[in-house]
Design an enzyme around this catalytic site. Structure first.
Site, PDB file in Angstrom:
ATOM      1  N   HIS A  25       0.817  -1.209   0.000  1.00  0.00           N
ATOM      2  CA  HIS A  25       0.000   0.000   0.000  1.00  0.00           C
ATOM      3  C   HIS A  25       0.854   1.264   0.000  1.00  0.00           C
ATOM      4  O   HIS A  25       0.410   2.319  -0.428  1.00  0.00           O
ATOM      5  CB  HIS A  25      -0.954  -0.015   1.198  1.00  0.00           C
ATOM      6  CG  HIS A  25      -2.068  -1.007   1.030  1.00  0.00           C
ATOM      7  ND1 HIS A  25      -3.104  -1.111   1.908  1.00  0.00           N
ATOM      8  CD2 HIS A  25      -2.303  -1.933   0.065  1.00  0.00           C
ATOM      9  CE1 HIS A  25      -3.931  -2.075   1.493  1.00  0.00           C
ATOM     10  NE2 HIS A  25      -3.462  -2.595   0.389  1.00  0.00           N
ATOM     11  N   HIS A 275      -1.028 -12.914  -1.925  1.00  0.00           N
ATOM     12  CA  HIS A 275      -2.427 -13.057  -1.487  1.00  0.00           C
ATOM     13  C   HIS A 275      -2.693 -14.480  -0.995  1.00  0.00           C
ATOM     14  O   HIS A 275      -3.613 -14.709  -0.223  1.00  0.00           O
ATOM     15  CB  HIS A 275      -3.386 -12.736  -2.648  1.00  0.00           C
ATOM     16  CG  HIS A 275      -3.587 -11.270  -2.872  1.00  0.00           C
ATOM     17  ND1 HIS A 275      -3.921 -10.729  -4.096  1.00  0.00           N
ATOM     18  CD2 HIS A 275      -3.504 -10.211  -2.017  1.00  0.00           C
ATOM     19  CE1 HIS A 275      -4.044  -9.414  -3.988  1.00  0.00           C
ATOM     20  NE2 HIS A 275      -3.782  -9.078  -2.741  1.00  0.00           N
TER      21      HIS A 275
END
Ligand code: HEM
Length: 538
Positions: A25, A275
């Site tokens: 992020h 992920h």
């Protein structure tokens, strides 16, 4: 291809997965998405059917679900929402027939923009403008990020009082463990600012803020590169490729010609591979390291209020350091492949399907092209993939795709056997290695650079090198009293729980400003002017 088979990682904690999302992020966010909630543009009908072509909104590229889809067939869905990333063509930055490039909504440097914001406007919103601090709200004797004034727009709150935070990054509320680390980093800034203010009563708000920010960014860069990266891309690989250095000196390796922006193949394929490490349940863990409960991830997307209940914050911090991440492999927890952002509904979206579709949306090079770019042999028949992909998976690929050139990078890369001592196969490893080299060497303000205007003194730099994720969690979660020294690694005999006080800490007294200027300034030498990496070249 990517079923939910739960294999716990024997060595690494959920913390390792979660700090990875923090790094992500900090570095990228596709323009035009929130990445935290269902998109406001609806490419499917309310009942999950394909729309008439004439009614499909702009930028739509819905995922068409097949009749034998194990979830969709239970609820008669044919269409999953997917909105294309905004490009430079959409914004009319390029014209004619030039190819489109996707835009990012955050700055690419590893600079804690998730805490400080990506624009002056957001930076102003998160600053207290007193004592160099960031804005916080005090509840139950703990500091929490300020409330987001658009709570009903950005969070899935169920009452107007429910907490929904504002931070430097729009995705702060996305999942509880991400928010835990965002809160930890926010508190770390304020902890440093308070210490600097005490040491240097003559400093004004701006000086304290910028100096605290510089220290917090340096700690984050150190943890990301020296503690986190060696796990994911390998220690030996990181040293060999000049991504980290075994030194107690400066590393003056800034190169102005290196482009530090984020590679599309990195953000859209390689870095998303992790992920698969996401766990669908988050353990709540006591100080004695017993787990007494478990939060279901899909119950708490975009609902950070759960952090403020009871002892949850400290229990989730310990959970991060105690619970294993899931193995990085082709298996994905159904909390993210069937229930993503379900917001109280029976089912939700599918992160892995989204990753594959995003790969196509961005027009990434094929797996075959990328693997040959990265030094593997080009495949002409599916069997040529057998060098790094198991026979079973090659057989599945040959059933799903017509031609080896059709295999998506996101799919092929996910199936590769890992390079020893890393958590990725050779193609993803090659992309990740290139990116993290660029992120470091392309950053003029990298914490290890000797820079008279913005750098640290050598003793200060070596203090920064004492920081750790364990200490960060300890210092900013008052009820956490103990932690294992390497908190990305599972608790074991060689990584046993110790008292927080015994963990090495950054001694901030080195920032006492006896010159009356700034703590990190030191006399300039003639060589420090001009050339951007003079010392390295010498
Ligand atoms: C619970 C944890 C996580 C959740 C729920 C999550 C969810 C998401 C979602 C919804 C997106 C946007 C997908 C799209 O629309 O294309 C995304 C993007 C992404 N994720 Fe995750 N993620 C998590 C953890 C991670 C981790 C651990 C990593 C890597 C270490 C990671 C790497 C990325 C990257 C690189 C992107 C693309 C960012 C961009 O450029 O926009 N994520 N993730």
């Amino acid at each position: 291809m990517f079923p939910d088979i739960q294999v716990e990682d024997p060595k690494w904690t959920l913390n390792a997965m979660q700090y990875g999302q923090i790094i992500t992020h900090d570095m990228s966010m596709i323009a035009g998405s929130t990445q935290a909630q269902p998109h406001s543009t609806k490419c499917c009908s309310a009942t999950g059917q394909l729309l008439e072509l004439a009614n499909v909104p702009e930028h739509c590229y819905p995922i068409v679900l097949s009749d034998d889809d194990p979830i969709a067939r239970q609820i008669n869905m044919k269409c999953m929402n997917f909105v294309r990333t905004i490009t430079d063509r959409d914004r009319r930055c390029v014209g004619g027939y030039q190819p489109a490039e996707q835009l990012t909504a955050v700055n690419h440097y590893l600079d804690l923009s998730i805490v400080y914001g990506n624009s002056d406007q957001v930076n102003q919103q998160v600053r207290e403008f007193r004592g160099g601090r960031l804005r916080v709200e005090l509840r139950n004797n703990q500091e929490w990020p300020p409330r987001n004034t658009n709570a009903s727009g950005v969070c899935s709150i169920q009452s107007p009082q429910e907490a929904c935070y504002l931070a430097g990054d729009a995705r702060v509320n996305q999942n509880p463990q991400l928010t835990v680390l965002q809160v930890i980093l926010l508190r770390e800034h304020n902890r440093i600012a308070d210490a600097l203010a005490k040491l240097n009563p003559h400093w004004d708000d701006e000086t304290i803020f910028q100096e605290a920010r510089k220290i917090a960014i340096a700690e984050h860069q150190f943890i990301s590169y020296y503690e986190w990266l060696p796990i994911f891309i390998g220690l030996e690989n990181s040293i060999r490729n000049k991504i980290i250095y075994n030194t107690n000196r400066y590393v003056n390796d800034y190169k102005s010609r290196v482009d530090p922006t984020i590679l599309n193949e990195h953000a859209t394929a390689a870095f998303r591979y992790f992920h698969s490490a996401i766990a669908g349940g988050l353990d709540l863990v006591t100080e004695h390291r017993s787990s007494y409960g478990n939060l279901r991830l899909s119950d708490w997307f975009n609902r950070p209020a759960i952090l403020e209940e009871g002892n949850n914050f400290a229990d989730l911090c310990r959970g991060l350091g105690t619970q294993p991440e899931l193995m990085n492999d082709q298996y994905h927890d159904s909390e993210i492949t069937q229930y993503l952002f379900r917001n109280g509904m029976q089912f939700g979206s599918d992160l892995k399907a989204t990753d594959v579709q995003r790969n196509r949306d961005h027009g990434l090079a094929s797996y075959n092209d990328m693997r040959s770019y990265c030094g593997l042999k080009k495949a002409y028949v599916f069997e040529d993939f057998l060098d790094v992909i198991s026979a079973d998976n090659v057989r599945k690929l040959s059933q799903l795709y017509e031609d080896p050139d059709d295999v998506d990078l996101t799919v092929g890369g996910t199936l590769e056997a890992h390079v020893p001592d890393t958590l990725a196969g050779p193609t993803f490893l090659c992309i990740l290695t290139e990116q993290f080299y660029r992120t470091r060497v392309g950053d003029r303000f990298w914490f290890e650079n000797r820079n008279h205007n913005s750098g640290f003194t050598l003793p200060q730099l070596n203090e920064i090198r004492k920081t750790s994720i364990a200490r960060l969690l300890c210092d900013n979660s008052p009820d956490v009293k103990s932690m294992q020294p390497r908190a990305f690694e599972r608790i074991s005999h060689s990584n046993a729980i110790v008292s927080c006080d015994s963990l090495p800490a950054v001694d901030l007294s080195l920032w006492k400003d006896s010159n009356g200027i700034h703590g990190s300034s030191y006399p300039k030498t003639p060589f420090e002017y001009g050339s951007d990496n003079f010392f390295f070249k010498k």
